[in-house]
Structures are given as C-alpha cells and as structure tokens.
Design a protein around this motif. Structure first.
Motif, mmCIF file in Angstrom:
data_model
loop_
_atom_site.group_PDB
_atom_site.id
_atom_site.type_symbol
_atom_site.label_atom_id
_atom_site.label_comp_id
_atom_site.label_asym_id
_atom_site.label_seq_id
_atom_site.Cartn_x
_atom_site.Cartn_y
_atom_site.Cartn_z
ATOM 1 N N LYS A 161 5.484 72.595 32.485
ATOM 2 C CA LYS A 161 6.701 72.386 33.180
ATOM 3 C C LYS A 161 6.583 71.634 33.704
ATOM 4 N N ARG A 162 5.436 70.879 34.415
ATOM 5 C CA ARG A 162 5.501 69.638 35.064
ATOM 6 C C ARG A 162 4.470 68.934 34.906
ATOM 7 N N LYS A 163 4.640 68.366 33.560
ATOM 8 C CA LYS A 163 3.447 67.644 32.579
ATOM 9 C C LYS A 163 2.079 67.225 33.512
ATOM 10 N N VAL A 164 1.954 68.038 33.661
ATOM 11 C CA VAL A 164 -0.075 67.786 34.463
ATOM 12 C C VAL A 164 -0.524 67.239 33.409
ATOM 13 N N ASP A 165 -2.018 66.710 34.362
ATOM 14 C CA ASP A 165 -2.409 66.268 32.474
ATOM 15 C C ASP A 165 -3.895 67.042 33.202
ATOM 16 N N MET A 166 -4.068 67.419 34.383
ATOM 17 C CA MET A 166 -5.742 68.378 34.953
ATOM 18 C C MET A 166 -4.710 69.158 36.248
ATOM 19 N N VAL A 167 -4.838 69.957 35.912
ATOM 20 C CA VAL A 167 -5.087 71.468 36.794
ATOM 21 C C VAL A 167 -6.450 72.014 37.144
ATOM 22 N N VAL A 168 -6.471 71.504 38.667
ATOM 23 C CA VAL A 168 -8.172 72.533 39.073
ATOM 24 C C VAL A 168 -7.721 73.977 39.795
ATOM 25 N N GLY A 169 -8.399 74.350 39.652
ATOM 26 C CA GLY A 169 -8.682 75.518 40.247
ATOM 27 C C GLY A 169 -9.682 75.864 40.397
ATOM 28 N N ASP A 170 -9.255 75.899 42.447
ATOM 29 C CA ASP A 170 -10.006 75.358 43.512
ATOM 30 C C ASP A 170 -10.227 76.049 43.916
ATOM 31 N N ARG A 171 -11.710 76.887 44.272
ATOM 32 C CA ARG A 171 -12.360 77.999 44.687
ATOM 33 C C ARG A 171 -12.731 77.567 46.072
ATOM 34 N N LEU A 172 -13.161 76.563 46.509
ATOM 35 C CA LEU A 172 -13.721 76.136 48.088
ATOM 36 C C LEU A 172 -12.437 76.237 48.888
ATOM 37 N N SER A 173 -11.421 76.762 48.370
ATOM 38 C CA SER A 173 -10.477 76.476 49.520
ATOM 39 C C SER A 173 -10.412 78.018 49.915
ATOM 40 N N SER A 174 -10.876 78.831 49.717
ATOM 41 C CA SER A 174 -10.635 80.167 49.281
ATOM 42 C C SER A 174 -11.811 81.034 49.599
ATOM 43 N N THR A 175 -12.284 81.925 48.431
ATOM 44 C CA THR A 175 -13.869 82.928 48.802
ATOM 45 C C THR A 175 -14.832 82.029 48.390
ATOM 46 N N TYR A 176 -15.248 80.824 48.086
ATOM 47 C CA TYR A 176 -15.696 80.409 46.981
ATOM 48 C C TYR A 176 -17.408 80.793 47.933
ATOM 49 N N PHE A 177 -17.154 79.995 49.364
ATOM 50 C CA PHE A 177 -18.021 80.685 50.290
ATOM 51 C C PHE A 177 -19.127 81.286 50.798
ATOM 52 N N GLU A 178 -17.607 82.655 50.870
ATOM 53 C CA GLU A 178 -18.478 84.121 50.734
ATOM 54 C C GLU A 178 -18.819 84.798 50.301
ATOM 55 N N GLU A 179 -18.194 84.420 48.651
ATOM 56 C CA GLU A 179 -18.447 85.504 46.880
ATOM 57 C C GLU A 179 -20.104 84.855 46.907
ATOM 58 N N ASN A 180 -20.172 83.625 47.382
ATOM 59 C CA ASN A 180 -21.437 82.531 46.340
ATOM 60 C C ASN A 180 -22.507 83.029 46.916
ATOM 61 N N LYS A 181 -24.316 83.626 47.022
ATOM 62 C CA LYS A 181 -24.716 83.897 47.383
ATOM 63 C C LYS A 181 -25.872 82.844 47.477
ATOM 64 N N ARG A 182 -25.150 81.598 46.718
ATOM 65 C CA ARG A 182 -26.929 80.791 46.245
ATOM 66 C C ARG A 182 -25.878 79.053 47.762
ATOM 67 N N PRO A 183 -27.075 79.316 48.381
ATOM 68 C CA PRO A 183 -26.569 78.650 49.881
ATOM 69 C C PRO A 183 -26.280 76.899 49.424
ATOM 70 N N PHE A 184 -27.806 76.570 48.857
ATOM 71 C CA PHE A 184 -27.963 75.800 48.113
ATOM 72 C C PHE A 184 -26.245 74.347 46.983
ATOM 73 N N HIS A 185 -26.123 75.868 46.288
ATOM 74 C CA HIS A 185 -24.583 76.015 45.606
ATOM 75 C C HIS A 185 -23.880 75.378 46.183
ATOM 76 N N ASN A 186 -23.658 76.078 47.434
ATOM 77 C CA ASN A 186 -22.220 75.901 48.400
ATOM 78 C C ASN A 186 -22.672 73.936 49.135
ATOM 79 N N LEU A 187 -24.153 74.082 49.558
ATOM 80 C CA LEU A 187 -24.004 72.621 50.632
ATOM 81 C C LEU A 187 -24.088 71.369 49.218
ATOM 82 N N GLY A 188 -24.225 71.745 47.887
ATOM 83 C CA GLY A 188 -24.297 70.749 46.583
ATOM 84 C C GLY A 188 -22.883 70.535 46.486
ATOM 85 N N ASN A 189 -21.315 71.676 46.102
ATOM 86 C CA ASN A 189 -20.433 71.762 45.780
ATOM 87 C C ASN A 189 -19.265 70.630 46.935
ATOM 88 N N SER A 190 -20.686 70.851 48.199
ATOM 89 C CA SER A 190 -19.770 70.356 49.187
ATOM 90 C C SER A 190 -19.801 68.513 49.189
#
Length: 313
Positions: A102-131
């Motif tokens: 509908k909006r003709k967006v080229d890429m929609v990003v599913g944003d985990r980091l603004s919600s539950t990612y840091f609580e759900e992900n049990k691998r701390p270095f993954h959290n640091l790497g993503n940030s």
C-alpha cells in the motif's frame, strides 16, 4: 507472480519449522510459503512440505547463498523474509506486507531491539554486537535503521530484483541495510516482539567469527559506498603523520641551516605523497560511485517498466 511470498531459509530447524509454516499460513492465508533447505540432515524439508510449504534446495552452504537463490527464483509483489527458528512472530507479517503493497515501501525492517530482544536473548555478546553494529552503520551512513541484523523483513519486487547479493553468510542482513541506505530506498521500521529459541533449538550464528565477518563487511561496504570519506580519512592521517615528523626537522633547519635527519625527511616526503595519492583515489572512486547510482536509478525504471508490462499481459 505471487502477491506475497514468505521466504524461510532453513538449516536443521526440524523442531520449529512446522510451527513457523503453520503460523505464517494463518497470518497470511493469501501468501505462498517457500522453505529453502540448506543441506539439513534432520528432515527439515519433509516436515516443511507436510506443513504445506513449497520446499526447494540450495546446496551452497550459508544464509547469503540461500537468499541469493530465493531472490533469483521467486517473483512476487511483496516478499516476507523470516527465519525457521520461530523467533519472529508471524502476526506482524500483515502489517509489514501492507507497508510494501500500500505505501510502496522498499524495505520494512522488523525491529527487535526496540521491544523484547534484550530481555529474551540469553546471549549477552549478541546483544552487545547488535547494538555496536546498529550504532556503527547509523553513524557511518547517516541513517536511522532501528535493527540492522534482524532476519525479519519485507521487500518490494524492485528491491529484490535490483539487490546484488554478495555475502555468503549471516552478514547478508548488514549488506541489505547498507544497500538500501546508500540507494535511497524507502525504508520503514515495524516494532516486533522477539522470542528466544525454544529449548533444543541451536543457533547457527557464531558470536565471534560471524560477528567479525559482519564488522569486516561494514568496513568493506563503507569503502565501496563512501570512498571519498574512507580514503579522505586515510589521506588526513598520513598527512598529519608526515607533518608531525617534518616539523622538528624544519625547526632544526631554521636554527642551524642544516638537515641532520635526512632519512626522516625522506620518509615524510613519501608519506605526504601517499596522502595525496589516497585523496585522489577517493575522488576518482567517488565519481565512479556517482555514475553507478545513476545507472542503478535507470535499472529501477527498467524493472518497473517490465513489471507493468507483465501485469498488463
């Protein structure tokens, strides 16, 4: 051409793939679900096929290789890319698809980091790497993508058919993000919930080796997409070094009229020459990049025209 195609690259996801296929069929009943098996040994393909997915194979190992095959093979108005590990809830897919259709967006990003990612992900270095990766790219490329390495995205037909996949592994998401930013694609973020892998499901991402590949990819793409800045920084550093070592020699010359450190003077000269060469390298490559951007815009027009012709037929 499919209206919506759900793309699921898989490698040994037998514990979760049935649920993923079922969830996406329920969330997007009009979509065609494609599972591309990447040399699984646990009957992932059989389970996916029995769940109602179209199963195909990519024998070159690596997520980037699978995505390349998917993008070449499948034609759709909207593509939803997700993982087969049941970490991305399917209920967000309709909103992402609507933005593309509908909006003709080229890429929609599913944003985990603004919600539950840091609580759900049990691998701390993954959290640091993503940030770290998110901050690096947004600073270097002056963007505002909320989650660079998410595997949950939606794409337009134009994006998929004009994106040159070069990465072989998990750095593919970083490459997608930088390509979209550099080519001024229409990007939007959708905040999604993230859930960690269920017990017994093992991540294929190696925190250290794959993290290093991602950082190396950022450096390579920064050099390729912004050569004037990249080589300009090198030129500035070399010039500062040359001037820094030249000043004491020059001061001594003013005092005594002699140059006691000829080797230092010679090295300073060569270093300054290297700085000038780096500057002009950046200028020439920047001209090539600008021409490539112009050619890319013409390619988008060609793809759009081809799509319109197919729809009219």
């Amino acid at each position: 051409m499919d209206k919506i195609a759900v793309l699921i690259p898989c490698y040994n996801e037998s514990k979760t793939i049935e649920k993923v296929v079922t969830d996406f069929k329920k969330a997007l009943p009009e979509a065609v679900i494609y599972v591309y098996d990447n040399n699984s040994t646990d009957k992932t393909d059989e389970i996916a096929r029995n769940a109602g997915a179209i199963v195909r194979y990519e024998y070159q190992q690596g997520k980037g290789n699978v995505i390349r095959r998917m993008f070449r093979d499948i034609d759709a108005e909207c593509y939803i890319m997700t993982d087969g590990d049941d970490t991305y809830p399917a209920e967000f897919a309709p909103e992402m698809a609507e933005k593309v259709l509908k909006r003709k967006v080229d890429m929609v990003v599913g944003d985990r980091l603004s919600s539950t990612y840091f609580e759900e992900n049990k691998r701390p270095f993954h959290n640091l790497g993503n940030s770290l990766v998110r901050k690096s790219i947004n600073v270097l490329f002056k963007s505002d993508i909320k989650d660079i390495m998410t595997g949950y995205r939606a794409f337009s037909y134009q994006f998929v058919k004009s994106f040159p996949v070069l990465s072989k592994g998990f750095e593919i998401e970083t490459e997608m993000s930088i390509h979209a930013i550099d080519k001024n694609m229409f990007i939007e973020n959708v905040v999604i919930e993230y859930r960690d892998r269920p017990e017994g499901s093992v991540s294929k991402l190696n925190t250290y080796s794959d993290g290093f590949k991602v950082l190396r990819t950022i450096g390579r793409l920064f050099r390729n997409y912004k050569p004037m800045v990249f080589f300009g920084i090198i030129s500035l550093l070399l010039a500062v070094i040359a001037v820094g070592f030249f000043i004491p020699v020059f001061v001594e010359y003013l005092k005594t009229g002699e140059v006691p450190n000829f080797p230092t003077l010679i090295v300073c000269g060569f270093t300054m020459i290297a700085a000038i060469q780096s500057l002009f390298t950046g200028l020439m490559l920047q001209t090539i990049v600008q021409k490539n951007r112009q050619d890319f815009e013409m390619e988008l027009i060609r793809i759009k025209s081809q799509t319109d012709d197919e729809n009219n037929e």
